[in-house]
Design an enzyme around this catalytic site. Structure first.
Site, short mmCIF file in Angstrom:
data_model
loop_
_atom_site.label_atom_id
_atom_site.label_comp_id
_atom_site.label_asym_id
_atom_site.label_seq_id
_atom_site.Cartn_x
_atom_site.Cartn_y
_atom_site.Cartn_z
N ASP A 169 0.86 -1.19 0.00
CA ASP A 169 0.00 0.00 0.00
C ASP A 169 0.89 1.23 0.00
O ASP A 169 1.73 1.40 0.90
CB ASP A 169 -0.89 -0.02 1.24
N ASN B 127 -0.37 4.57 -0.46
CA ASN B 127 -1.02 5.86 -0.13
C ASN B 127 -1.82 5.78 1.17
O ASN B 127 -2.69 6.59 1.43
CB ASN B 127 -1.93 6.30 -1.29
N ASP C 22 -4.22 3.84 2.42
CA ASP C 22 -5.66 3.57 2.57
C ASP C 22 -5.90 2.11 2.95
O ASP C 22 -7.03 1.64 2.97
CB ASP C 22 -6.39 3.91 1.26
N ASP D 277 -1.64 -1.20 -4.08
CA ASP D 277 -1.89 -0.40 -5.29
C ASP D 277 -0.69 -0.46 -6.24
O ASP D 277 0.37 -1.02 -5.90
CB ASP D 277 -2.20 1.05 -4.91
N ASP E 50 -4.21 -10.28 -15.80
CA ASP E 50 -5.19 -11.34 -15.54
C ASP E 50 -6.49 -10.92 -16.23
O ASP E 50 -7.16 -9.97 -15.81
CB ASP E 50 -5.41 -11.44 -14.02
N ASP F 242 -8.64 -16.19 -17.10
CA ASP F 242 -9.41 -16.73 -15.97
C ASP F 242 -10.48 -17.73 -16.44
O ASP F 242 -11.24 -17.43 -17.34
CB ASP F 242 -10.11 -15.55 -15.28
N GLU G 209 -6.19 -20.44 -17.23
CA GLU G 209 -6.59 -21.12 -16.00
C GLU G 209 -7.70 -22.06 -16.40
O GLU G 209 -8.76 -21.62 -16.86
CB GLU G 209 -7.09 -20.14 -14.93
N HIS H 61 -3.73 -17.20 -5.38
CA HIS H 61 -4.64 -16.42 -4.54
C HIS H 61 -5.91 -17.20 -4.19
O HIS H 61 -6.77 -16.69 -3.45
CB HIS H 61 -5.00 -15.13 -5.27
N ASP H 62 -6.04 -18.41 -4.75
CA ASP H 62 -7.24 -19.23 -4.49
C ASP H 62 -6.97 -20.37 -3.54
O ASP H 62 -7.88 -21.18 -3.28
CB ASP H 62 -7.73 -19.85 -5.81
#
Ligand code: TEU
Ligand code: CA
Length: 642
Positions: free
Chosen positions: A103, A105, A107, A111, A180, A282, A340, A411-412
């Site tokens: 991150d 900035n 929040d 990013d 992706d 995907d 994928e 990420h899955d």
């Protein structure tokens, strides 16, 4: 061959798609592979399955199978030539989940500028390409896998200027950029879908899989979503049903509509024109659905877990749609593609990545990520002997010019160390062993962010700590008939959230991810396991990955060398050669002592050690003995080769 229900199972097994389907059913049910060669089975006619299964395999399933066998190409091109050189074979790909990477900035959300600030780290690590999970405008129902505008950067991630800067900065470091592309479905907030709902005469109505309700409150078929519940949304005002294989905000596109295929080609070209080197596509094997969207077979739905999947996981037009994209965008621009393809087996994977005129350069199959009879949500210990058997069989198929993707995390999926053995005493050796396998098997390794640190599953305290739509939907479904504690307990082992906690950069607050409370938090693991601490530790998982990645760069012949497996039947022992190199490892948490009856190479006395995962202060055991999860790479000096 034209298939009918009078063909035998032997005929089915000779068909690439048929073999993959039978192999998957055998693997899922734990039945021995030799069952197929048994004449009693081999000579069974397809149509007899209905009687023999007491109707569980019904007429419709048999027709689906026969149609699929006739729709799919029946040859797998033979190849024995060595692989052609390509950057996507030379390089290791690093997957970034932007929301959780860095991150910039404050929040609490990762990013693009955060990624830019870490490009030197990635270059120094030794990876050669970055695959970013979706960065496009999205309401984030499925964290970006629900795209609202394909030509706009997600606001939380930054601007198109940030993107252009990222590409420029990555290329300046000779890092390739892979996006992706999620084109099986769009967000329900995409303008196409909004217009389709608003105007019955809109051309966008045919962009999606919509069906008139005819006043019925029953969905058009019995397909189930991957994220719980029916795969249909109902819009009572318009009396419309809309298909969504994933969340109720991810609406499946109608790829049979040429206008949709044209839109996708233009979207891909738009990003190629902005400097993108490749795409991860995907669930790309789901894009072609069977004509008429017929009901799914009950038995197949029970075995595979999702009703209706047989009507789209090997879609009838997949091959032609991929070829169209290849010809329009990917081939003319020499754009790398990895599909994928959940559910696709080895044979169809070879057809899709066929060396001469591939539909896609690589595919991701997932059959190695759970051992037979287990699903991701099961809390069990993954046996690495299964991984060994899987890759020995797979790499016998993916030889010559065929080329595999290699990965254990994304990420899955939960963190691989935790799946194999969560005992903290083994974390460092096991983390390095997994890296050693990934970076020395034959294929393109895909490394998921944090894997190079040995990151593990997180001690989430309750459902309140989870963010993933799949987990939250599953929790809502299960708590209809079980306690919240029990439902959360069933989710904890396999929730995708384990992979989505912030990358641990240092021991400061939030692990150096950023000053604000991140959108998702892990436990206090970052205090011990982070880039800053591991960079200073010569024995760390990070320095193991870094050394091996740089070694690969200096030894590209190794990357293209054949793999030859030895001593395959020795439990907990995995050994293979890659040209003049020997890779040996102990897959178990107890010491391994090789007795006689193993190959001479396994006991080679004068192989020169290149790298091991042992701590520097720990010396090796006598030849033929290995510490728990010990891994070593050696160079075979001439005499050992005899
Ligand atoms: O994943 C599809 C996929 O195979 C897994 O999501 C799996 O189907 C799911 O976890 C249920 O087991 C891709 C993306 O990687 C995933 O993040 C998205 O949620 C999904 O497609 C929909 O876009
Ligand atoms: Ca931010």
């Amino acid at each position: 061959m034209h298939f009918t229900d009078r063909n035998t199972l032997g005929d089915v097994y000779r068909h690439p798609a048929g073999r993959d389907i039978i192999d998957k059913i055998l693997a899922q049910t734990g039945a021995p592979a030799r069952l197929v060669s048994n004449p009693l089975v081999h000579n069974l006619k397809i149509k007899s399955l209905e009687r023999l299964s007491f109707g569980k395999i019904d007429r419709q399933f048999i027709e689906t199978l026969v149609d699929l066998l006739n729709a799919w190409p029946q040859e797998v091109s033979p190849t024995s030539e060595p692989p052609t050189r390509s950057w996507w074979k030379d390089e290791v790909v690093y997957q970034i989940y932007p929301r959780s990477f860095q991150d910039s900035n404050g929040d609490g959300i990762g990013d693009l500028q955060g990624i830019i600030s870490r490009l030197d780290y990635l270059k120094d690590l030794g990876v050669g390409a970055l695959w970013m999970s979706p960065i496009f405008d999205s309401p984030n129902d499925d964290m970006g896998y629900d795209i609202r505008d394909y030509r706009k950067i997600m606001t939380e991630f930054g601007t198109m200027d940030d993107f252009d800067e990222l590409v420029e900065q990555a290329h300046a470091r000779e890092l390739k950029v892979i996006l992706d592309l999620v084109v099986n479905h769009t967000s329900d907030e995409h303008e196409w879908f909004q217009e389709a709902l608003a105007d019955p005469s809109s051309p966008y109505r045919d962009y999606y899989l919509l069906r008139n309700g005819n006043g019925s409150d029953e969905p058009p078929n019995n397909w189930e979503s991957f994220f719980s519940g029916p795969a249909w949304n109902h819009y009572p005002t318009q009396d419309l049903w809309a298909l969504h294989l994933f969340s109720s905000k991810q609406m499946d596109l109608n790829w049979d509509n040429h206008a949709v295929r044209d839109e996708v080609a233009k979207i891909a070209q738009f990003w190629v024109d902005r400097g993108v080197d490749g795409f991860r596509l995907d669930v790309i094997n789901y894009i072609s659905k069977r004509e008429g969207l017929p009901d799914g077979n009950k038995l197949i739905g029970e075995v595979i877990g999702f009703r209706g999947i047989e009507h789209y996981f090997y879609g009838p037009h997949l091959h032609s749609y991929l070829l169209e994209l290849q010809k329009r965008v990917f081939a003319p621009n020499n754009t790398f593609t990895v599909g994928e393809t959940p559910g696709i087996g080895l044979q169809v994977g070879k057809q899709i990545t066929a060396p001469h005129g591939p539909d896609l350069d690589l595919v991701f199959s997932f059959d190695h990520l759970e051992t037979p009879g287990h699903t991701r949500l099961d809390d069990y210990r993954y046996d690495l002997n299964f991984l060994k058997q899987y890759y020995q069989a797979a790499l016998r198929e993916y030889s010559g010019q065929y080329w595999m993707s290699l990965f254990f995390e994304n990420h899955d999926n939960p963190r691989m160390i935790s799946k194999v053995n969560p005992d903290p005493r083994h974390r460092e050796a096991l983390g390095k062993l997994l890296g050693g396998i990934l970076l020395t098997l034959r294929g393109t390794p895909f490394l998921f962010q944090g894997q190079e640190l040995g990151m593990i599953n997180q001690n989430f305290a309750s459902i309140k700590d989870l963010r993933d739509v799949e987990a939250l939907n599953q929790f809502a479904e299960w708590t209809q008939n079980m306690s919240e504690d029990d439902a959360f307990g069933r989710l904890l082992a396999g929730t995708r959230d384990h992979a989505r906690t912030p990358v641990q950069w240092d021991a400061t607050k939030h692990g150096g991810f950023g000053p604000a409370t991140p959108w998702i938090e892990g436990d206090d693991d970052y205090l011990r396991v982070n880039v800053a601490v591991e960079s200073e530790d010569p024995n760390s998982v990070l320095n193991f990955y870094r050394a091996l990645l740089h070694w690969r760069h200096a030894n590209t012949d190794f990357i293209y060398s054949d793999v030859e497996f030895l001593d395959s039947e020795v439990e907990n022992y995995w050994v293979y050669t890659r040209g003049e190199y020997l890779v040996q490892m102990n897959l178990g948490s107890t010491p391994l002592n090789l007795r006689g009856g193993v190959s001479s190479l396994s006991l080679a006395r004068d192989a020169e050690l290149v790298q091991s995962n042992l701590r520097q202060e720990v010396g090796p055991l006598p030849i033929g003995s290995f510490r728990p999860y010990e891994w070593r790479l050696s160079r075979l000096v001439s005499s050992s080769r005899t």
